[in-house]
Write a protein that holds these residues in place. Structure first.
Motif, PDB file in Angstrom:
ATOM      1  N   TYR A 147       0.837  -1.204   0.000  1.00  0.00           N
ATOM      2  CA  TYR A 147       0.000   0.000   0.000  1.00  0.00           C
ATOM      3  C   TYR A 147       0.872   1.255   0.000  1.00  0.00           C
ATOM      4  O   TYR A 147       0.565   2.225  -0.706  1.00  0.00           O
ATOM      5  CB  TYR A 147      -0.921   0.019   1.222  1.00  0.00           C
ATOM      6  CG  TYR A 147      -1.754   1.280   1.302  1.00  0.00           C
ATOM      7  CD1 TYR A 147      -2.945   1.393   0.606  1.00  0.00           C
ATOM      8  CD2 TYR A 147      -1.313   2.380   2.046  1.00  0.00           C
ATOM      9  CE1 TYR A 147      -3.686   2.564   0.657  1.00  0.00           C
ATOM     10  CE2 TYR A 147      -2.046   3.556   2.089  1.00  0.00           C
ATOM     11  CZ  TYR A 147      -3.238   3.630   1.406  1.00  0.00           C
ATOM     12  OH  TYR A 147      -3.960   4.802   1.445  1.00  0.00           O
ATOM     13  N   SER A 148       1.939   1.235   0.757  1.00  0.00           N
ATOM     14  CA  SER A 148       2.839   2.381   0.818  1.00  0.00           C
ATOM     15  C   SER A 148       3.422   2.677  -0.563  1.00  0.00           C
ATOM     16  O   SER A 148       3.489   3.834  -0.990  1.00  0.00           O
ATOM     17  CB  SER A 148       3.967   2.111   1.819  1.00  0.00           C
ATOM     18  OG  SER A 148       4.859   3.186   1.872  1.00  0.00           O
ATOM     19  N   LEU A 149       3.820   1.629  -1.272  1.00  0.00           N
ATOM     20  CA  LEU A 149       4.359   1.795  -2.625  1.00  0.00           C
ATOM     21  C   LEU A 149       3.281   2.318  -3.577  1.00  0.00           C
ATOM     22  O   LEU A 149       3.505   3.266  -4.343  1.00  0.00           O
ATOM     23  CB  LEU A 149       4.903   0.459  -3.130  1.00  0.00           C
ATOM     24  CG  LEU A 149       5.264   0.403  -4.620  1.00  0.00           C
ATOM     25  CD1 LEU A 149       6.426   1.341  -4.927  1.00  0.00           C
ATOM     26  CD2 LEU A 149       5.603  -1.024  -5.030  1.00  0.00           C
ATOM     27  N   LEU A 150       2.101   1.718  -3.532  1.00  0.00           N
ATOM     28  CA  LEU A 150       1.007   2.113  -4.413  1.00  0.00           C
ATOM     29  C   LEU A 150       0.585   3.555  -4.174  1.00  0.00           C
ATOM     30  O   LEU A 150       0.274   4.292  -5.110  1.00  0.00           O
ATOM     31  CB  LEU A 150      -0.192   1.184  -4.215  1.00  0.00           C
ATOM     32  CG  LEU A 150       0.016  -0.278  -4.622  1.00  0.00           C
ATOM     33  CD1 LEU A 150      -1.202  -1.107  -4.240  1.00  0.00           C
ATOM     34  CD2 LEU A 150       0.298  -0.408  -6.120  1.00  0.00           C
ATOM     35  N   HIS A 151       0.594   3.955  -2.897  1.00  0.00           N
ATOM     36  CA  HIS A 151       0.194   5.321  -2.578  1.00  0.00           C
ATOM     37  C   HIS A 151       1.194   6.328  -3.142  1.00  0.00           C
ATOM     38  O   HIS A 151       0.801   7.386  -3.651  1.00  0.00           O
ATOM     39  CB  HIS A 151       0.069   5.508  -1.065  1.00  0.00           C
ATOM     40  CG  HIS A 151      -0.316   6.903  -0.681  1.00  0.00           C
ATOM     41  ND1 HIS A 151       0.568   7.790  -0.118  1.00  0.00           N
ATOM     42  CD2 HIS A 151      -1.487   7.577  -0.815  1.00  0.00           C
ATOM     43  CE1 HIS A 151      -0.041   8.944   0.090  1.00  0.00           C
ATOM     44  NE2 HIS A 151      -1.273   8.848  -0.318  1.00  0.00           N
ATOM     45  N   ARG A 152       2.478   6.020  -3.078  1.00  0.00           N
ATOM     46  CA  ARG A 152       3.495   6.925  -3.637  1.00  0.00           C
ATOM     47  C   ARG A 152       3.306   7.070  -5.149  1.00  0.00           C
ATOM     48  O   ARG A 152       3.361   8.173  -5.691  1.00  0.00           O
ATOM     49  CB  ARG A 152       4.907   6.405  -3.333  1.00  0.00           C
ATOM     50  CG  ARG A 152       5.324   6.515  -1.883  1.00  0.00           C
ATOM     51  CD  ARG A 152       6.832   6.384  -1.720  1.00  0.00           C
ATOM     52  NE  ARG A 152       7.342   5.131  -2.244  1.00  0.00           N
ATOM     53  CZ  ARG A 152       7.425   4.003  -1.553  1.00  0.00           C
ATOM     54  NH1 ARG A 152       6.998   3.968  -0.291  1.00  0.00           N
ATOM     55  NH2 ARG A 152       7.926   2.911  -2.102  1.00  0.00           N
ATOM     56  N   VAL A 153       3.058   5.944  -5.809  1.00  0.00           N
ATOM     57  CA  VAL A 153       2.840   5.977  -7.258  1.00  0.00           C
ATOM     58  C   VAL A 153       1.560   6.735  -7.585  1.00  0.00           C
ATOM     59  O   VAL A 153       1.522   7.554  -8.512  1.00  0.00           O
ATOM     60  CB  VAL A 153       2.774   4.541  -7.823  1.00  0.00           C
ATOM     61  CG1 VAL A 153       2.393   4.559  -9.296  1.00  0.00           C
ATOM     62  CG2 VAL A 153       4.111   3.829  -7.632  1.00  0.00           C
ATOM     63  N   ALA A 154       0.503   6.475  -6.816  1.00  0.00           N
ATOM     64  CA  ALA A 154      -0.789   7.131  -7.046  1.00  0.00           C
ATOM     65  C   ALA A 154      -0.669   8.640  -6.867  1.00  0.00           C
ATOM     66  O   ALA A 154      -1.193   9.414  -7.674  1.00  0.00           O
ATOM     67  CB  ALA A 154      -1.843   6.567  -6.105  1.00  0.00           C
ATOM     68  N   ARG A 155       0.016   9.054  -5.815  1.00  0.00           N
ATOM     69  CA  ARG A 155       0.129  10.491  -5.558  1.00  0.00           C
ATOM     70  C   ARG A 155       0.937  11.182  -6.655  1.00  0.00           C
ATOM     71  O   ARG A 155       0.583  12.281  -7.094  1.00  0.00           O
ATOM     72  CB  ARG A 155       0.777  10.753  -4.196  1.00  0.00           C
ATOM     73  CG  ARG A 155       0.502  12.156  -3.692  1.00  0.00           C
ATOM     74  CD  ARG A 155       1.028  12.396  -2.293  1.00  0.00           C
ATOM     75  NE  ARG A 155       0.471  13.627  -1.756  1.00  0.00           N
ATOM     76  CZ  ARG A 155       0.791  14.855  -2.169  1.00  0.00           C
ATOM     77  NH1 ARG A 155       1.661  15.007  -3.151  1.00  0.00           N
ATOM     78  NH2 ARG A 155       0.232  15.913  -1.631  1.00  0.00           N
TER      79      ARG A 155
END
Length: 204
Positions: free
Chosen positions: A31-39
């Motif tokens: 989730y931490s990785l996905l959130h960085r990419v999403a942001r």
């Protein structure tokens, strides 16, 4: 494939497919990785959408959370042909695109059932000297829509074909499903074509 990448892929698949603390740890890390990419993806699109601050963060968090659930549901489709994280990031990038699209249409100043035939006419690449014929054809479409389509069919056709509203946004707006609206649109196109053939504007 590099042994280190293969081992890392296996770690992700086993962790996300596990239960208890092992799964929670893997989900939190992903989730931490996905959130960085999403942001990063939302920020890239933000200037054209006028999305800033908390609203931007909300879209990124929602996209990361939805992508994580989708990844876990489709974990068995990962074939290990690339890095797991590369495969996973495609989910969140797609989800950001979908959410940004919805955001744009929710804040768009053109109603989804608004009839703007001047914009429709301008989409045709009309050869010189045929402007009158093109205008007549657009008028024929407008008349046929009013004459032969039901109110529901007119709404769906105008929104998706004329005003380019995404189908998922319209489905949410109308409290319907994408499949149901696709069926409405299919029937509307069929009736319109028959009407335009009958009037001599299209060949059989």
């Amino acid at each position: 494939m590099d042994l280190q990448i293969a081992q890392d892929n296996q770690r992700w698949v086993l962790g996300l497919g596990a239960t208890g603390p092992e799964c929670e740890a893997a989900c939190e890390e992903l989730y931490s990785l996905l959130h960085r990419v999403a942001r990063r993806e939302v920020v890239r699109r933000a200037s054209s959408l006028r999305v800033y601050g908390p609203e931007l963060d909300d879209i990124a968090h929602q996209a990361a959370a939805d992508a994580l659930m989708a990844i876990r549901r489709r974990l068995d489709t990962f074939r290990g042909e690339s890095r797991f994280t590369t495969w996973a990031c495609k989910f969140v990038i797609f989800d950001v695109a979908t959410k940004v699209n919805r955001h744009f249409w929710r804040h768009h100043d053109v109603p989804y059932d608004h009839e703007d035939w001047s914009r429709t006419a301008s989409r045709f690449e009309v050869p010189p000297g045929q402007e009158i014929e093109a205008a007549e054809f657009v008028d024929a479409i407008s008349a046929a829509i009013k004459r032969c389509l039901t109110e529901r069919q007119r709404t769906v056709f105008m929104a998706t074909v004329i005003n380019k509203v995404p189908m998922d946004v319209l489905a949410e707006e109308l409290g319907s499903s994408r499949n149901a609206l696709y069926k409405v649109l299919f029937d509307a196109r069929k009736k319109l074509r028959a009407e335009l053939v009958s009037d001599g504007y299209l060949s059989q």
